[in-house]
Design a protein around this motif. Sequence first.
Motif, PDB file in Angstrom:
ATOM      1  N   GLY A   1       0.816  -1.208   0.000  1.00 41.07           N
ATOM      2  CA  GLY A   1       0.000   0.000   0.000  1.00 41.07           C
ATOM      3  C   GLY A   1       0.849   1.257   0.000  1.00 41.07           C
ATOM      4  N   SER A   2       1.941   1.225   0.753  1.00 37.35           N
ATOM      5  CA  SER A   2       2.769   2.428   0.834  1.00 37.35           C
ATOM      6  C   SER A   2       3.476   2.705  -0.492  1.00 37.35           C
ATOM      7  N   ILE A   3       3.747   1.644  -1.252  1.00 39.66           N
ATOM      8  CA  ILE A   3       4.357   1.871  -2.570  1.00 39.66           C
ATOM      9  C   ILE A   3       3.365   2.606  -3.465  1.00 39.66           C
ATOM     10  N   LEU A   4       2.079   2.192  -3.381  1.00 42.66           N
ATOM     11  CA  LEU A   4       1.053   2.901  -4.154  1.00 42.66           C
ATOM     12  C   LEU A   4       0.985   4.366  -3.730  1.00 42.66           C
ATOM     13  N   GLY A   5       0.961   4.583  -2.418  1.00 44.00           N
ATOM     14  CA  GLY A   5       0.878   5.949  -1.910  1.00 44.00           C
ATOM     15  C   GLY A   5       2.035   6.802  -2.384  1.00 44.00           C
ATOM     16  N   PHE A   6       3.185   6.166  -2.518  1.00 44.46           N
ATOM     17  CA  PHE A   6       4.367   6.882  -2.975  1.00 44.46           C
ATOM     18  C   PHE A   6       4.300   7.233  -4.451  1.00 44.46           C
ATOM     19  N   SER A   7       3.831   6.260  -5.241  1.00 43.12           N
ATOM     20  CA  SER A   7       4.053   6.397  -6.668  1.00 43.12           C
ATOM     21  C   SER A   7       2.863   6.973  -7.431  1.00 43.12           C
ATOM     22  N   LEU A   8       1.648   6.914  -6.859  1.00 42.02           N
ATOM     23  CA  LEU A   8       0.529   7.493  -7.593  1.00 42.02           C
ATOM     24  C   LEU A   8       0.606   9.015  -7.504  1.00 42.02           C
ATOM     25  N   PRO A   9       0.460   9.710  -8.632  1.00 42.10           N
ATOM     26  CA  PRO A   9       0.538  11.168  -8.579  1.00 42.10           C
ATOM     27  C   PRO A   9      -0.633  11.764  -7.786  1.00 42.10           C
ATOM     28  N   THR A  10      -0.339  12.807  -7.022  1.00 45.67           N
ATOM     29  CA  THR A  10      -1.345  13.422  -6.149  1.00 45.67           C
ATOM     30  C   THR A  10      -2.581  13.858  -6.931  1.00 45.67           C
ATOM     31  N   PHE A  11      -2.354  14.514  -8.077  1.00 43.80           N
ATOM     32  CA  PHE A  11      -3.501  15.066  -8.805  1.00 43.80           C
ATOM     33  C   PHE A  11      -4.421  13.947  -9.287  1.00 43.80           C
ATOM     34  N   TRP A  12      -3.802  12.819  -9.697  1.00 44.15           N
ATOM     35  CA  TRP A  12      -4.599  11.702 -10.195  1.00 44.15           C
ATOM     36  C   TRP A  12      -5.434  11.099  -9.068  1.00 44.15           C
ATOM     37  N   VAL A  13      -4.802  10.886  -7.911  1.00 47.24           N
ATOM     38  CA  VAL A  13      -5.536  10.352  -6.759  1.00 47.24           C
ATOM     39  C   VAL A  13      -6.675  11.296  -6.402  1.00 47.24           C
ATOM     40  N   GLY A  14      -6.397  12.604  -6.453  1.00 47.86           N
ATOM     41  CA  GLY A  14      -7.435  13.593  -6.143  1.00 47.86           C
ATOM     42  C   GLY A  14      -8.620  13.450  -7.081  1.00 47.86           C
ATOM     43  N   LEU A  15      -8.325  13.307  -8.361  1.00 47.72           N
ATOM     44  CA  LEU A  15      -9.401  13.180  -9.347  1.00 47.72           C
ATOM     45  C   LEU A  15     -10.192  11.895  -9.129  1.00 47.72           C
ATOM     46  N   VAL A  16      -9.471  10.813  -8.823  1.00 44.29           N
ATOM     47  CA  VAL A  16     -10.163   9.545  -8.581  1.00 44.29           C
ATOM     48  C   VAL A  16     -11.058   9.656  -7.352  1.00 44.29           C
ATOM     49  N   LEU A  17     -10.550  10.306  -6.303  1.00 44.09           N
ATOM     50  CA  LEU A  17     -11.367  10.494  -5.094  1.00 44.09           C
ATOM     51  C   LEU A  17     -12.653  11.238  -5.441  1.00 44.09           C
ATOM     52  N   ILE A  18     -12.524  12.305  -6.231  1.00 38.94           N
ATOM     53  CA  ILE A  18     -13.715  13.077  -6.610  1.00 38.94           C
ATOM     54  C   ILE A  18     -14.663  12.204  -7.425  1.00 38.94           C
ATOM     55  N   MET A  19     -14.086  11.464  -8.386  1.00 38.51           N
ATOM     56  CA  MET A  19     -14.906  10.584  -9.223  1.00 38.51           C
ATOM     57  C   MET A  19     -15.714   9.606  -8.371  1.00 38.51           C
ATOM     58  N   VAL A  20     -15.039   8.993  -7.402  1.00 37.18           N
ATOM     59  CA  VAL A  20     -15.696   7.949  -6.624  1.00 37.18           C
ATOM     60  C   VAL A  20     -16.636   8.547  -5.585  1.00 37.18           C
ATOM     61  N   PHE A  21     -16.121   9.431  -4.748  1.00 34.91           N
ATOM     62  CA  PHE A  21     -16.897   9.851  -3.575  1.00 34.91           C
ATOM     63  C   PHE A  21     -17.843  11.013  -3.863  1.00 34.91           C
ATOM     64  N   SER A  22     -17.548  11.827  -4.872  1.00 29.85           N
ATOM     65  CA  SER A  22     -18.449  12.939  -5.161  1.00 29.85           C
ATOM     66  C   SER A  22     -19.388  12.602  -6.310  1.00 29.85           C
ATOM     67  N   VAL A  23     -18.799  12.102  -7.409  1.00 33.79           N
ATOM     68  CA  VAL A  23     -19.616  11.914  -8.607  1.00 33.79           C
ATOM     69  C   VAL A  23     -20.457  10.647  -8.505  1.00 33.79           C
ATOM     70  N   GLN A  24     -19.811   9.504  -8.185  1.00 35.35           N
ATOM     71  CA  GLN A  24     -20.551   8.245  -8.234  1.00 35.35           C
ATOM     72  C   GLN A  24     -21.329   7.971  -6.955  1.00 35.35           C
ATOM     73  N   LEU A  25     -20.657   8.091  -5.817  1.00 37.60           N
ATOM     74  CA  LEU A  25     -21.358   7.795  -4.573  1.00 37.60           C
ATOM     75  C   LEU A  25     -22.107   9.008  -4.039  1.00 37.60           C
ATOM     76  N   GLY A  26     -21.615  10.201  -4.383  1.00 41.07           N
ATOM     77  CA  GLY A  26     -22.264  11.424  -3.919  1.00 41.07           C
ATOM     78  C   GLY A  26     -22.174  11.633  -2.422  1.00 41.07           C
TER      79      GLY A  26
END
Lengths: 327, 322
Positions: free
Chosen positions: A134-159
């Motif tokens: 998990g920590s390798i993922l946290g290290f290597s995924l770009p911040t902006f991409w994770v941010g966008l995915v979070l918005i996609m999942v928690f704001s757009v899809q799950l609301g």
Amino acid sequence: MLAYAIRRLGQSLFVLVLMSFLVFVGVYAIGNPVELLVNPQADEVERLRATAALGLDRPFLEQYWVFLKGAASGDLGRSFVYNVPALSLILDKLPATIELAFVAMVIAIALGIPLGLVAGLKPDSLVGRGIMAGSILGFSLPTFWVGLVLIMVFSVQLGWLPSNGRGDTATVAGVPMSFLTADGLAHLAMPAVNLALFKLSLLIRLTRAGTREAVLQDYVKFARAKGLPQGRVIGVHVLKNILIPIVTVIGLELGSVIAFAIVTESIFAWPGTGKLLIDSINQLDRPVIVAYLLVIVTLFIVINFVVDVLYSMLDPRVRLGGAGASH
Amino acid sequence: MSAPPLLQVDGLRMHFFTKAGVVKAVDDVSFTVDRGEILGLVGESGSGKSMTGYSILGLVDAPGRIVDGRIVFDGTDLTRLDAAAWRRIRGNRIAMIFQDPMMTLNPVLRIDTQIVEAVLAHADVSRESALARAREALVRVGIASPDERLRAYPHQFSGGMRQRVAIAIALVNGPDLIIADEPTTALDVTIQGQILFEMQKVCRESGTALIWITHDLSVIAGLADEVCVMYAGRFVESGRVADVLERPLHPYSRGLIDSVPSRNERGRPLHQIPGMTPSLLSLGPGCPFRERCSEATPRCAESPAITEPAPGRRLRCFHPVP
């Protein structure tokens, strides 16, 4: 201790002046703000008048001198764009950034140290390996991409969570804070997690490495030979020793989280200093850029000082001031 | 000698299960310690003597595991205890002192913290009375101005003083047995003598039994009652110290004793045992010393049984030294 603090203060002032000069040179080189500020249809006379009004017609060193004189009395210049003191513009936005950074750091510390301990104590177990993966993922995924995915999942899809702004704030000592209201917390959750992810991974790895080294030390074996409960061996004997490098890194990272929350603030439209800085650079708003960088440098200096003091509290072998070490 | 021994280690085997294979760090070791007795556990580096000590305390970490044998302490087989019960014995009834005093005390905790926690781990007493016991323990190991010393950190002590503190921690709960793992090896010779004397005195006074793990036969000679020699994880021979040192029966013990430099051999080359300690990984059956042994015969490829060639003497060898 007092002599140490005074010497430290002198060094800090030198760093600040040097930094201000470098920033000034840099900002001076990136372009003429007048081009952006005056009406494109304005004639030459109007341009010259604007240039003179901003003090940009004077030689570089004179401009710097004027800035220094102002800075000595707490005036870091007025924003070209908003025509208000640059410092107050930044101090207005700073609480939002600091709040975001602190919450992110709290998440990173509260999860990172325990997870790192687990991974360090059981490096070959499934849990330990899972944490490291998990920590390798946290290290290597770009911040902006994770941010966008979070918005996609928690704001757009799950609301579930709002995707931008600070939400409701409650005022503490004249400073608006989001984490005191339910709506504010909902707004804070995603950007804070987004910002915390990288630091969390860093702390997991640091804690794990420290733990793996510490558990092999004789003092840990001796503590166990005393018949201490496992909780005390880990929680006191191991943790207090590995905390020394961790505190250093937390201090440095806190500074960098405040300074470089820009990406997260942009994605979640968090009204902090990061967004202000980006806007100011785009508009060549020199005083704001300079003031921002100086505030950040000051922040780093303060944090480093606090870290040094904490260091001497954690490690009895470290005595501030460097003199009088006993053996 | 009708009373049962305080500690009886019987056929102890402790193996490390590594990726490269099974390392038999302790392989069939037996000895007994009576109350108040001092046993010297002797062997070279890698002979399994420290691991025997760790096994008695239940401090063996994975991939190591006690695979066979019994460790009967005061009537209880420790190997059958669960982790919590073994912890209650550690530091309370059996204490341990380690080799390097610079490493055994936690550098970031004050001395009082480190002694008081040992008391509080085993006794339901107030902090004040724990502190009083800590102070008393420091006085017993000969530390001057204990009140001041209690508030100090380990880095403010010399090596000898740190070892005294470690001994004080071992003594603080009044254990029946102390396992000392080469506690004087890292110290100056003069300090070594002091610590040895101090340990011996304290143990005799309080009737505490002591297992003194060392490679140094000259230390054992003046300190111990009994000696047990180990080689490559296995028991070699045991007996009264004077008997074993005067008349070693196993060729390895003889080699060890001959290797100690002595005054009447000045100018002559020192004795040494030819060859090297075998790797514990590739060790097959049979006597592990046979490759280096002058007495070895083809028969030594089988494991010799433990015999009792004289009262109080035990030996694992087909060809005792005459």
